[in-house]
Design a protein around this motif. Structure first.
Motif, PDB file in Angstrom:
ATOM      1  N   ALA A   1       0.807  -1.223   0.000  1.00 43.67           N
ATOM      2  CA  ALA A   1       0.000   0.000   0.000  1.00 43.67           C
ATOM      3  C   ALA A   1       0.836   1.267   0.000  1.00 43.67           C
ATOM      4  CB  ALA A   1      -0.953   0.002   1.194  1.00 43.67           C
ATOM      5  N   LEU A   2       2.133   1.143   0.241  1.00 42.28           N
ATOM      6  CA  LEU A   2       2.982   2.335   0.259  1.00 42.28           C
ATOM      7  C   LEU A   2       3.898   2.316  -0.962  1.00 42.28           C
ATOM      8  CD1 LEU A   2       3.835   2.192   4.034  1.00 42.28           C
ATOM      9  CD2 LEU A   2       2.615   4.060   2.943  1.00 42.28           C
ATOM     10  N   THR A   3       4.132   3.494  -1.533  1.00 40.74           N
ATOM     11  CA  THR A   3       5.023   3.582  -2.690  1.00 40.74           C
ATOM     12  C   THR A   3       6.450   3.245  -2.244  1.00 40.74           C
ATOM     13  OG1 THR A   3       3.596   5.332  -3.488  1.00 40.74           O
ATOM     14  CG2 THR A   3       5.712   5.071  -4.595  1.00 40.74           C
ATOM     15  N   PRO A   4       7.080   2.250  -2.874  1.00 42.13           N
ATOM     16  CA  PRO A   4       8.356   1.746  -2.347  1.00 42.13           C
ATOM     17  C   PRO A   4       9.511   2.731  -2.396  1.00 42.13           C
ATOM     18  CG  PRO A   4       7.797   0.686  -4.432  1.00 42.13           C
ATOM     19  CD  PRO A   4       6.594   1.452  -4.006  1.00 42.13           C
ATOM     20  N   VAL A   5       9.420   3.764  -3.223  1.00 45.03           N
ATOM     21  CA  VAL A   5      10.605   4.605  -3.439  1.00 45.03           C
ATOM     22  C   VAL A   5      10.637   5.875  -2.580  1.00 45.03           C
ATOM     23  CG1 VAL A   5      11.004   3.761  -5.755  1.00 45.03           C
ATOM     24  CG2 VAL A   5       9.538   5.735  -5.411  1.00 45.03           C
ATOM     25  N   TYR A   6       9.631   6.065  -1.730  1.00 48.12           N
ATOM     26  CA  TYR A   6       9.647   7.259  -0.879  1.00 48.12           C
ATOM     27  C   TYR A   6       9.623   6.864   0.592  1.00 48.12           C
ATOM     28  CZ  TYR A   6       8.364   9.707  -5.159  1.00 48.12           C
ATOM     29  OH  TYR A   6       8.338  10.204  -6.437  1.00 48.12           O
TER      30      TYR A   6
ATOM     31  N   TRP B   1       7.843  11.238   4.042  1.00 47.51           N
ATOM     32  CA  TRP B   1       7.539  11.962   2.797  1.00 47.51           C
ATOM     33  C   TRP B   1       6.104  11.691   2.379  1.00 47.51           C
ATOM     34  CZ3 TRP B   1       5.858  11.218  -2.159  1.00 47.51           C
ATOM     35  CH2 TRP B   1       6.187  12.191  -3.108  1.00 47.51           C
ATOM     36  N   GLN B   2       5.698  10.417   2.486  1.00 41.27           N
ATOM     37  CA  GLN B   2       4.356  10.052   2.014  1.00 41.27           C
ATOM     38  C   GLN B   2       3.268  10.631   2.902  1.00 41.27           C
ATOM     39  OE1 GLN B   2       3.854   6.122   0.243  1.00 41.27           O
ATOM     40  NE2 GLN B   2       6.017   5.716   0.555  1.00 41.27           N
ATOM     41  N   ILE B   3       3.536  10.704   4.204  1.00 41.27           N
ATOM     42  CA  ILE B   3       2.548  11.311   5.105  1.00 41.27           C
ATOM     43  C   ILE B   3       2.476  12.819   4.833  1.00 41.27           C
ATOM     44  CG2 ILE B   3       1.975  11.783   7.508  1.00 41.27           C
ATOM     45  CD1 ILE B   3       3.324   9.099   8.199  1.00 41.27           C
TER      46      ILE B   3
ATOM     47  N   GLU C   1       3.154  14.322   2.158  1.00 36.35           N
ATOM     48  CA  GLU C   1       2.535  14.559   0.853  1.00 36.35           C
ATOM     49  C   GLU C   1       1.020  14.713   0.991  1.00 36.35           C
ATOM     50  OE1 GLU C   1       2.340  11.249  -1.867  1.00 36.35           O
ATOM     51  OE2 GLU C   1       2.624  12.565  -3.598  1.00 36.35           O
TER      52      GLU C   1
ATOM     53  N   TYR D   1      12.278   3.839   4.645  1.00 33.99           N
ATOM     54  CA  TYR D   1      11.511   3.427   3.469  1.00 33.99           C
ATOM     55  C   TYR D   1      10.603   2.268   3.863  1.00 33.99           C
ATOM     56  CZ  TYR D   1      14.467   6.371   0.645  1.00 33.99           C
ATOM     57  OH  TYR D   1      15.091   7.456   0.102  1.00 33.99           O
TER      58      TYR D   1
ATOM     59  N   HIS E   1      10.203  -0.664   2.808  1.00 34.66           N
ATOM     60  CA  HIS E   1      10.771  -2.014   2.893  1.00 34.66           C
ATOM     61  C   HIS E   1      11.612  -2.202   4.141  1.00 34.66           C
ATOM     62  CE1 HIS E   1      14.247   0.153   1.237  1.00 34.66           C
ATOM     63  NE2 HIS E   1      14.972  -0.811   1.747  1.00 34.66           N
ATOM     64  N   GLN E   2      11.911  -1.100   4.835  1.00 36.70           N
ATOM     65  CA  GLN E   2      12.718  -1.238   6.048  1.00 36.70           C
ATOM     66  C   GLN E   2      11.858  -1.466   7.283  1.00 36.70           C
ATOM     67  OE1 GLN E   2      14.578   2.573   5.396  1.00 36.70           O
ATOM     68  NE2 GLN E   2      16.532   1.610   4.919  1.00 36.70           N
TER      69      GLN E   2
END
Lengths: 316, 323
Positions: free
Chosen positions: A99-104, A108-110, A112, A148, A150-151
Motif C-alpha cells: 500500500a505504500l510507494t516503495p521509493v519514498y 515523505w508520504q505522510i 505529501e 523506506y 521495505h525497512q
C-alpha cells in the motif's frame, strides 16, 4: 453523517452486466464503528470503494445515492471528490506491504497527503508526520520518518498507513481488512490502536472484515453482507446474542468455541457463494439455506430500523 | 562501496581480456585465414610471403603475438595498422571518440526526453485516439531502418529541399570540432541526432507506456488516490518514478552499445568519422590492430555504462541501497 441509499454497482462484462452491489442502504453515525462482515466477493469492499469514488474501472455503473454530510457523492466531479478524499474520508487498505510507494520514505508520504490538503510548509508537515507516527506508537518517530517502507515490518507499515489516513483528521475512516495480512498479536495491537485513535479523533469508522472475531472486538454496529446485499444489520450485542438470518447463524456456528465440549468437526455452510454473473433470482442465500421455502423465490427486503434481517422467516 | 567498485573493475578486466582473445583467435586461428597471404596480396612469391611474415611478426607463436599486441595497445600505445603501415591506431581511436560521443549523447538526450514524454502522455490517455496515434507513431519509428532514414534525410535536407527556407541552414555532411566551431558542431549534428534517436524514442515510449500502465494497477497507486492526490501527481510522482527502473536498464545497454560503435550506420550515412566508421573501414580491409583497438574500446564502454546504470539504480530504488 454518511447515508447510502439503494446503492447499485455493476460492471459491464462480455457476458452482460455483473451487479456487484444490488441495492445496499446503510447509515454511518458520527463517531461510531460500523463493522461490515461478509465472505470474499460479497461486495463489502466494492460498496465502500464506491463511497470513496475509488472504482477506476471504466466499465462501472454506479446508481443510487451516497450522501456525506448532506452532500451527494454519486456524480460529484472528480476534483470535488478529490478534496474530500484523504481529508474528510480516509481509507486504510488490506495489505500494508504493497500500500505504500516503495521509493519514498514514510515521512515523505505522510507529508505529501498533509500538503495536498493544507497549505503548510514542508517543515510543519514533517513535524506533523513525526507527531502522527508517535501517536500510532512507532518508536523513534524522528528517525522513522526517514525510513523506506521495505525497512519496516508489516505491523509498522500498517501503523504508518494508519498515521497517513489520520493525517488530516478525517471524520470518516474506512478500514478495509486492515488486520487480515498481519499476524495475530500484531492484529490485536492494531485493533487497540484503531479504537484508541477513533476515540481521540472522534472519527466514525467503517471496519470491513471477514473475521467475526475482529467484529466482536471492535464494532458498535454490524452489517452482514452476502452476494451484494445486506442480509442482516443490528447492534453488535443483539446480533451476536440473537442472530436472525440463517447466514449470520451459520457464520457464528462456524467459529470454534473456547468453552464446553469441542465438536468433532466445525459446522460449515454447504455450497459456495453464487458467482457474480449467476446469482439466484430471489434470496441469494436460498440455495445454501436449510430453512428455505416457497417465498424465498422472491427477494426479501431488509426493514430499515433496529436489528433486522432480510429473510422471509424473520419478516414474513 | 569500495568492494563494489573493485568488483566492477575486475569484471571489466575479465570482459576486456575475453573479448580481445576472442577477436585475436577469430582473426588468426580460423581456417584459411593467413594474414600474411592477405597482406602480401595475390600471386605473391614465397619469398615475399616469408618477408611479410617476418616483418609483421607472424612467425612468432600466437601467444607472443597476442601479448605484443596488448603491450602495444595498453603500454606503449604505438600499435600500427597492418594496412597503412606507420598509421598509429591508438591516437586514431582517440580522435574518433569525440565524434561518436557527440552523436550518441545528443541522440540519447533526445530519446530520453521524447521517450518519457510520449510514454507518459500515452499512459495518461490510454485507450484514447491520442494514445493510439502515439503508439502507431512509435511503431513507425521503430520500423524505419536507420540507414534508410538517414539517406532520406540527406536527400531531403542536402539535395531536394536544401534551397528552401526549411533546410537552408543544414551544413554539408561531416563533423565540426566542438571547441573550434560549436555552432557548426551543433548544426551538423541536429539531423543525425534525430535520425539515430527516432528508433529509440519509439521503443522507449512503448516500453514506458506498458510499465506505467502496470504501475497504475498497483496498490500504492490506489493509496495515492485515497490520499486525494491529483491524477497528474499520481502519474508523475508515484507511477512514473517506480517505472523508471526498467527504462534505465534499457538505456544502459543501448547507450553502451551505441557509444561502443553500434551507431556505425548513422556515422557512415552522415560521414561522421567516429568509432563505428573506424571499425567499419577496418573490417573492410581486415585490419586487425584497428579492429582490436575499437572492439576493446567498445567493450570498455559497454561495461562502463552498465556500471553507471547500477549507480543510477541506487538513486532510483531505495531497496537496492541496503542490499
Amino acid at each position: 453523517m454518511l447515508e447510502v441509499r439503494d446503492l447499485k454497482v455493476s460492471f459491464h462484462t462480455e457476458q452482460g452486466p455483473a451487479r456487484a452491489i444490488d441495492g445496499v442502504s446503510f447509515d454511518v453515525a458520527e463517531g461510531e464503528i460500523l463493522g461490515v462482515v461478509g465472505e470474499s466477493g460479497s461486495g463489502k469492499t466494492v460498496s465502500l470503494l464506491a463511497v470513496m469514488g475509488l472504482i477506476t474501472d471504466p466499465n462501472v455503473v454506479i446508481e443510487g445515492s451516497i450522501k456525506y454530510q448532506g452532500r451527494e457523492l454519486v456524480g460529484l466531479p472528480a476534483k470535488e471528490m478529490r478534496k474530500l478524499r484523504g481529508r474528510e474520508i480516509a481509507m486504510i487498505f488490506q495489505d500494508p506491504m504493497t500500500a505504500l510507494t516503495p521509493v519514498y520514505t514514510i515521512g515523505w508520504q505522510i507529508a505529501e497527503q498533509i500538503r495536498a490538503h493544507n497549505s503548510i510548509s514542508a517543515k510543519q508537515a514533517e513535524q506533523r508526520a513525526i507527531d502522527l507516527l508517535a501517536e500510532v506508537n512507532i518508536a523513534n518517530p524522528h528517525e522513522a520518518i526517514h525510513r523506506y517502507p521495505h525497512q519496516l515490518s508489516g505491523g509498522m507499515r500498517q501503523r504508518a498507513v494508519i498515521a497517513m489516513a489520520l493525517s488530516c483528521n478525517p471524520s470518516l475512516l474506512v478500514a478495509d481488512e486492515p488486520t487480515t495480512a498481519l499476524d495475530v498479536t500484531v492484529q490485536a495491537q492494531i485493533l487497540d490502536l484503531v479504537r484508541k485513535l477513533q476515540k481521540n479523533h472522534k472519527s466514525a469508522v467503517v471496519f470491513i472484515t471477514h473475521d467475526m472475531g475482529v467484529i466482536a472486538e471492535i464494532a458498535d454496529r454490524v452489517m452482514v453482507m452476502y452476494a451484494g446485499r445486506i442480509v442482516e444489520r443490528g447492534n453488535k450485542v443483539a446480533l451476536f446474542s440473537n442472530p436472525l438470518h440463517p447466514y449470520t447463524k451459520a457464520l457464528l456456528d462456524s467459529i470454534p468455541l473456547l468453552e464446553g465440549e469441542r465438536p468433532r468437526r466445525l459446522k460449515s455452510i454447504p455450497g459456495s457463494p453464487p458467482a457474480l454473473l449467476n446469482r439466484p433470482k430471489g434470496c441469494a442465500f436460498a440455495p445454501r439455506c436449510a430453512n428455505r421455502f416457497e417465498a424465498c423465490a422472491s427477494v426479501p427486503v431488509l426493514p430499515n430500523a433496529g436489528h433486522d434481517a432480510a429473510c422471509f422467516k424473520v419478516n414474513p | 562501496m569500495l568492494l563494489a567498485i573493485t568488483r566492477r573493475l575486475g569484471q571489466m578486466l575479465f570482459v576486456l581480456v575475453g573479448i580481445s582473445i576472442l577477436v585475436f583467435l577469430i582473426f588468426f586461428a580460423t581456417p584459411g585465414a593467413d594474414p600474411s597471404a592477405r597482406i602480401a596480396g595475390r600471386n605473391a612469391s614465397p619469398e615475399i610471403l616469408e618477408a611479410v611474415r617476418k616483418s609483421f611478426g607472424f612467425d612468432q607463436p600466437f601467444y607472443m603475438q597476442y601479448l605484443i599486441m596488448m603491450k602495444k595497445i595498453f603500454v606503449t600505445g604505438d600499435l600500427t595498422s597492418f594496412v597503412n603501415r606507420g598509421w598509429k591506431v591508438v591516437p586514431a581511436v582517440f580522435e574518433a571518440i569525440p565524434v561518436t560521443l557527440s552523436l550518441v549523447i545528443g541522440a540519447a538526450v533526445l530519446w530520453v526526453v521524447f521517450g518519457i514524454i510520449i510514454g507518459t502522455v500515452a499512459a495518461a490517455t490510454r485507450g484514447s485516439w491520442l494514445d493510439k496515434f502515439l503508439m502507431v507513431l512509435g511503431l513507425v519509428g521503430i520500423s524505419m531502418p536507420v540507414y534508410w532514414l538517414g539517406e532520406v534525410m540527406n536527400l531531403v535536407t542536402q539535395s531536394r529541399y536544401h534551397d528552401t527556407w526549411m533546410f537552408s541552414w543544414v551544413p554539408p555532411l561531416g563533423y565540426k570540432n566542438i571547441s573550434t566551431d560549436p555552432r557548426g558542431w551543433f548544426l551538423t549534428l541536429i539531423i543525425p541526432w534525430f535520425t539515430l534517436a527516432i528508433l529509440y524514442i519509439g521503443l522507449y515510449g512503448r516500453v514506458l507506456r506498458a510499465n506505467l500502465i502496470e504501475a497504475l494497477q498497483e496498490d500504492y497507486v490506489r493509496t495515492a488516490r485515497a490520499k486525494g492526490l491529483s491524477e497528474t501527481r499520481i502519474l508523475l510522482r508515484h507511477a512514473l518514478r517506480t517505472s523508471l527502473t526498467s527504462f534505465v536498464t534499457l538505456f544502459g545497454l543501448d547507450f553502451g552499445a551505441l557509444v561502443g560503435g553500434a551507431a556505425l550506420l548513422t556515422e557512415v550515412v552522415f560521414d561522421l568519422h567516429g568509432v563505428g566508421m573506424l571499425t567499419y573501414n577496418a573490417l573492410l580491409t581486415l585490419d586487425l590492430p584497428v579492429i582490436m583497438a575499437t572492439v576493446l574500446y567498445a567493450s570498455f564502454f559497454v561495461v562502463l555504462s552498465n556500471a553507471l546504470v547500477d549507480v543510477v539504480y541506487i538513486f532510483l530504488d531505495p531497496r537496492v541501497r541496503t542490499a
